[in-house]
Motif scaffolding. Sequence first.
Motif, mmCIF file in Angstrom:
data_model
loop_
_atom_site.group_PDB
_atom_site.id
_atom_site.type_symbol
_atom_site.label_atom_id
_atom_site.label_comp_id
_atom_site.label_asym_id
_atom_site.label_seq_id
_atom_site.Cartn_x
_atom_site.Cartn_y
_atom_site.Cartn_z
ATOM 1 N N THR A 134 22.277 29.159 -2.399
ATOM 2 C CA THR A 134 21.950 28.488 -1.144
ATOM 3 C C THR A 134 20.438 28.419 -0.967
ATOM 4 O O THR A 134 19.741 29.400 -1.174
ATOM 5 C CB THR A 134 22.563 29.249 0.045
ATOM 6 N N VAL A 135 19.942 27.251 -0.588
ATOM 7 C CA VAL A 135 18.527 27.074 -0.274
ATOM 8 C C VAL A 135 18.400 27.017 1.242
ATOM 9 O O VAL A 135 19.088 26.235 1.897
ATOM 10 C CB VAL A 135 17.964 25.784 -0.906
ATOM 11 N N THR A 136 17.534 27.847 1.801
ATOM 12 C CA THR A 136 17.324 27.885 3.242
ATOM 13 C C THR A 136 15.873 27.557 3.553
ATOM 14 O O THR A 136 14.965 28.177 2.995
ATOM 15 C CB THR A 136 17.655 29.267 3.823
ATOM 16 N N ALA A 137 15.675 26.566 4.415
ATOM 17 C CA ALA A 137 14.333 26.241 4.902
ATOM 18 C C ALA A 137 14.125 26.960 6.225
ATOM 19 O O ALA A 137 14.930 26.835 7.142
ATOM 20 C CB ALA A 137 14.193 24.737 5.089
ATOM 21 N N ARG A 167 9.952 22.337 8.756
ATOM 22 C CA ARG A 167 10.079 23.264 7.627
ATOM 23 C C ARG A 167 8.710 23.823 7.254
ATOM 24 O O ARG A 167 7.751 23.090 7.084
ATOM 25 C CB ARG A 167 10.671 22.552 6.416
ATOM 26 N N LYS A 168 8.667 25.143 7.112
ATOM 27 C CA LYS A 168 7.428 25.810 6.730
ATOM 28 C C LYS A 168 7.522 26.472 5.363
ATOM 29 O O LYS A 168 6.518 26.595 4.670
ATOM 30 C CB LYS A 168 7.021 26.849 7.777
ATOM 31 N N ILE A 169 8.718 26.925 4.998
ATOM 32 C CA ILE A 169 8.903 27.579 3.703
ATOM 33 C C ILE A 169 10.387 27.553 3.343
ATOM 34 O O ILE A 169 11.235 27.513 4.226
ATOM 35 C CB ILE A 169 8.359 29.032 3.746
ATOM 36 N N CYS A 170 10.674 27.556 2.043
ATOM 37 C CA CYS A 170 12.068 27.577 1.594
ATOM 38 C C CYS A 170 12.339 28.868 0.836
ATOM 39 O O CYS A 170 11.510 29.327 0.047
ATOM 40 C CB CYS A 170 12.375 26.389 0.693
ATOM 41 N N LEU A 171 13.503 29.411 1.072
ATOM 42 C CA LEU A 171 13.951 30.622 0.403
ATOM 43 C C LEU A 171 14.858 30.197 -0.749
ATOM 44 O O LEU A 171 15.923 29.618 -0.525
ATOM 45 C CB LEU A 171 14.721 31.503 1.398
ATOM 46 N N VAL A 172 14.392 30.449 -1.985
ATOM 47 C CA VAL A 172 15.146 30.078 -3.185
ATOM 48 C C VAL A 172 15.107 31.243 -4.168
ATOM 49 O O VAL A 172 14.278 32.144 -4.045
ATOM 50 C CB VAL A 172 14.569 28.805 -3.863
ATOM 51 N N THR A 173 15.953 31.180 -5.179
ATOM 52 C CA THR A 173 15.953 32.216 -6.214
ATOM 53 C C THR A 173 14.788 31.968 -7.183
ATOM 54 O O THR A 173 14.285 30.842 -7.286
ATOM 55 C CB THR A 173 17.259 32.202 -7.019
ATOM 56 N N ASP A 204 19.836 16.704 3.503
ATOM 57 C CA ASP A 204 19.537 16.883 2.080
ATOM 58 C C ASP A 204 20.246 18.085 1.459
ATOM 59 O O ASP A 204 20.013 18.428 0.312
ATOM 60 C CB ASP A 204 18.026 16.992 1.867
ATOM 61 N N GLY A 205 21.111 18.748 2.237
ATOM 62 C CA GLY A 205 21.880 19.869 1.714
ATOM 63 C C GLY A 205 21.214 21.217 1.868
ATOM 64 O O GLY A 205 21.810 22.244 1.554
ATOM 65 N N VAL A 206 19.988 21.233 2.333
ATOM 66 C CA VAL A 206 19.271 22.484 2.564
ATOM 67 C C VAL A 206 19.621 22.976 3.964
ATOM 68 O O VAL A 206 19.606 22.204 4.916
ATOM 69 C CB VAL A 206 17.740 22.278 2.445
ATOM 70 N N GLN A 207 19.955 24.250 4.083
ATOM 71 C CA GLN A 207 20.230 24.757 5.425
ATOM 72 C C GLN A 207 18.918 25.150 6.088
ATOM 73 O O GLN A 207 17.985 25.598 5.426
ATOM 74 C CB GLN A 207 21.229 25.895 5.406
ATOM 75 N N GLU A 208 18.833 24.920 7.394
ATOM 76 C CA GLU A 208 17.611 25.201 8.141
ATOM 77 C C GLU A 208 17.877 26.267 9.192
ATOM 78 O O GLU A 208 18.959 26.306 9.788
ATOM 79 C CB GLU A 208 17.091 23.937 8.823
ATOM 80 N N LEU A 209 16.868 27.108 9.408
ATOM 81 C CA LEU A 209 16.981 28.173 10.387
ATOM 82 C C LEU A 209 15.592 28.469 10.944
ATOM 83 O O LEU A 209 14.634 28.599 10.176
ATOM 84 C CB LEU A 209 17.551 29.432 9.725
ATOM 85 N N PRO A 210 15.459 28.545 12.263
ATOM 86 C CA PRO A 210 14.153 28.901 12.829
ATOM 87 C C PRO A 210 13.712 30.284 12.336
ATOM 88 O O PRO A 210 14.514 31.208 12.231
ATOM 89 C CB PRO A 210 14.406 28.927 14.336
#
Length: 69
Positions: free
Chosen positions: A38-41, A48-54, A12-18
């Motif tokens: 950039t949106v990071t989950a 996914r637990k939370i997304c980092l967005v502006t 979906d274009g969202v980058q994921e990181l533990p």
Amino acid sequence: MTDAQKPVPAADGVQELPLTHARAQLTTLIEDARERGTVTALTVRGRRKICLVTPEWYEEAVKALAAKP
């Protein structure tokens, strides 16, 4: 010292990181969101637990949800 794990783009274009790896990279993740949108989950056990967005991204999402009938 081990190399930091890089975020992985999802379908979906969202980058994921533990989350355990995100802690050490938080400043970079925030800069990526702010400067490039950039949106990071952040994930725990692959979920996914939370997304980092502006703040602007979040405000637009809230407006879009409110506009739905």
